[in-house]
Design a protein around this motif. Structure first.
Motif, PDB file in Angstrom:
ATOM      1  N   SER A 441      44.037  38.416  43.992  1.00 54.55           N
ATOM      2  CA  SER A 441      44.491  38.787  45.326  1.00 54.55           C
ATOM      3  C   SER A 441      44.888  40.248  45.301  1.00 54.55           C
ATOM      4  N   GLY A 442      45.062  40.823  46.494  1.00 57.16           N
ATOM      5  CA  GLY A 442      45.502  42.206  46.574  1.00 57.16           C
ATOM      6  C   GLY A 442      44.374  43.185  46.314  1.00 57.16           C
ATOM      7  N   THR A 443      44.755  44.389  45.918  1.00 56.66           N
ATOM      8  CA  THR A 443      43.806  45.490  45.781  1.00 56.66           C
ATOM      9  C   THR A 443      43.871  46.075  44.383  1.00 56.66           C
ATOM     10  N   SER A 444      42.689  46.366  43.853  1.00 59.15           N
ATOM     11  CA  SER A 444      42.575  47.063  42.572  1.00 59.15           C
ATOM     12  C   SER A 444      41.458  48.090  42.710  1.00 59.15           C
ATOM     13  N   TYR A 447      38.493  47.628  45.137  1.00 61.96           N
ATOM     14  CA  TYR A 447      38.276  46.198  45.377  1.00 61.96           C
ATOM     15  C   TYR A 447      39.527  45.554  45.986  1.00 61.96           C
ATOM     16  N   THR A 448      39.295  44.682  46.958  1.00 63.25           N
ATOM     17  CA  THR A 448      40.382  43.937  47.587  1.00 63.25           C
ATOM     18  C   THR A 448      39.943  42.485  47.746  1.00 63.25           C
ATOM     19  N   GLU A 450      40.859  38.849  49.599  1.00 61.51           N
ATOM     20  CA  GLU A 450      41.605  38.185  50.650  1.00 61.51           C
ATOM     21  C   GLU A 450      41.134  36.735  50.731  1.00 61.51           C
ATOM     22  N   THR A 463      36.187  42.479  48.969  1.00 64.11           N
ATOM     23  CA  THR A 463      35.776  43.659  49.737  1.00 64.11           C
ATOM     24  C   THR A 463      35.704  44.861  48.812  1.00 64.11           C
TER      25      THR A 463
END
Length: 526
Positions: A441-444, A447-448, A450, A463
């Motif tokens: 989960s979240g953003t790295s 990359y995100t 959801e 995403t």
């Protein structure tokens, strides 16, 4: 200088000079500029050659001298070329402009000679034609079509033709306007088409041409005819016995697309139904209270209603309940009916013709995931009618993942890949993995992840911002876990075709209990 030479210098008005002592030679033009027509942007050379002349030559433009001899420093695009000693004084113009549209003369000063006036006519192609309201022109059904095409800044004025399906359309109105420079003109053409002469999806071309560009330039628009929803409400099956499942299907054709379906029975809104299909177990009230479907798009609404031809039969005393059980456990359904005369009960799984029980109670031993689905309890009253009730069996087990294995994105834009997880109980964990990266989960970085829950399951979306070529070479894994196990789906990203700046869509398909579902995903710019 000899006396003869001095005399020749003084007699330039009679066009003579000396070549050798006591030999007189008349000065005359061996080449003179001619009228020329040239397209703006092209180079042009105006010839001027004089025999037996070594004096000053001037080029005149619209009565004004361009410079003295070969010094044309005030006109960077103008150059006098040729062999001066041979009497060649050609005027070379680089990248002709509209300001060069003038009358030119070549003059031999000491010989008092002037060439014939040469008209340089500069042609200017029209700018790219523009159809007002393009590239898609929308109008309401029954309205006529008026298209206006502009072709500006041309010399001479552009001619405009309208083309559809390879054929020229006649009857267009045509006007032109002379610009302030007094040379270029702008053209406007208006095409009128009656409602009976247009169809949605047609492409109409505006083609502008003049002598500067005989093959012309063109642009086009696509016609989009909009209308209120055209609605048909079907009811199946009919006639129907009380207690049976009836499917109302509200099929609609609309442009712009349908934005809302609203269902009602006997004038009362059915809030729990929002799509184009309404399924219900009918009773005797449906015979007198019509079901209506109202379909709305941005232009308005269309309402249509139907009564159901219901035969009255058995009445249910105790409804069976849908169940959710663990894998390997027993599922017990209970269905009670009253009727006259006595009735017969039949238990079956929806889609199967196998009778599972003729008792009020249906017991499924040690259920498996494939046992999940719809079950029907049906009662038959001889010579009177029958009824049925449908229930669902949900089996708790490992997740199952459905996804399009190849999904699409545009290079340089935001892209998404999705997987659909059907899991009872809901998944404890969902993770995306690629290369050496795992993200739940979240953003790295780019990359995100959801996750969205729906009635049918969970959609997990990875995403990626600013899609790069390496993203199309990467294998992505979507994995889900619950207390019963896990499932994994491998997904690849494919570069989407199409023109730059367009918006593409990819589709995620899955099936649930013999019903197909589709989710649309649209990549967007960062």
């Amino acid at each position: 200088m000899s006396s003869v030479g001095q005399l020749c210098e003084k007699m330039y008005s009679v066009n003579c000079c000396w070549l050798n002592t006591f030999h007189w030679v008349e000065t005359m033009f061996s080449q003179q500029p001619q009228d020329l027509v040239v397209v703006a942007g092209q180079p042009v050379t105006l010839p001027c050659s004089l025999s037996s002349y070594h004096g000053v030559v001037l080029w005149i433009k619209d009565g004004l001298a361009l410079g003295v001899g070969r010094d044309l420093s005030g006109y960077p695009r103008y150059t006098v070329i040729g062999d001066h000693s041979s009497g060649e004084h050609h005027l070379r113009i680089q990248r002709v402009e509209l300001t060069d549209d003038a009358v030119f003369e070549c003059q031999a000063i000491q010989a008092a000679l002037r060439s014939r006036p040469a008209r340089l006519t500069v042609l200017v192609p029209p700018e790219d034609p523009v159809i007002s309201g393009g590239p898609v022109v929308s109008l309401r059904a029954g309205d006529p079509l008026n298209l206006t095409c502009h072709a500006n800044n041309a010399k001479p004025a552009a001619s405009i033709v309208w083309i559809r399906n390879g054929e020229v359309l006649n009857g267009a109105m045509y006007s032109k306007t002379l610009l302030r420079d007094g040379k270029r003109e702008s053209t406007v053409s208006t095409l009128y088409l009656s409602p009976s002469n247009i169809e949605t999806g047609q492409q109409i071309i505006c083609k502008a041409s003049n002598k500067a560009i005989p093959n012309g330039k063109q642009t086009s628009v696509t016609i989009d005819i909009q209308h209120l929803p055209l609605v048909n409400l079907s009811v199946e099956p009919q006639p129907i016995l009380e207690g049976n499942l009836v499917k109302f299907h509200c099929s609609a054709k609309a442009n712009p697309p349908v934005t809302l379906y609203r269902w009602a029975k006997g004038g009362s809104i059915i809030k729990e139904v929002s799509g184009d299909t309404y399924e219900v177990i009918v009773d005797h009230s449906f015979f007198t209270e019509p079901v209506s479907c109202e379909v709305t798009n941005p232009l308005g609404s269309t309402n249509i209603s139907r009564n159901v031809d219901v035969y009255f039969g058995p009445r249910m005393a105790a409804e069976p309940q849908s169940l959710q059980v663990d894998l390997g456990s027993d599922a017990v359904f209970n269905c009670a009916w009253t009727g006259n005369p006595s009735l017969t009960i039949v238990w079956m799984k929806r889609g199967s013709g196998v009778v599972l029980s003729n008792e009020n109670i249906l017991t499924l031993k040690a259920v498996r995931q494939e046992d999940a689905g719809k079950y029907v309890c049906r009662a038959v009253v001889p010579r009177v009618g029958a009824g049925e009730k449908e229930v669902s069996l949900t089996v708790n087990g490992p997740p199952t993942i459905s996804s399009t294995q190849t999904q699409q994105a545009l290079h340089g834009e935001k892209g998404q890949i999705k997987c659909f997880i059907r899991s009872t109980p809901p998944p404890d964990r969902i993770a995306w993995s690629w290369k050496e990266t795992v993200l739940e989960s979240g953003t790295s970085g780019r990359y995100t992840v959801e996750t969205v829950s729906t009635e049918e399951g969970v959609i997990s979306t990875l995403t990626m911002s600013n899609i790069v070529p390496a993203d199309f070479q990467t294998i992505y894994n979507c994995t889900a876990w619950n207390s019963f196990g896990s499932d994994t789906e491998i997904i690849r990203l494919k570069e989407q075709g199409g023109s730059q700046g367009s918006t593409g869509s990819s589709f995620l398909f899955f099936k649930s209990h013999d019903v197909s579902y589709m989710y649309t995903t649209t990549p967007s710019k960062i």
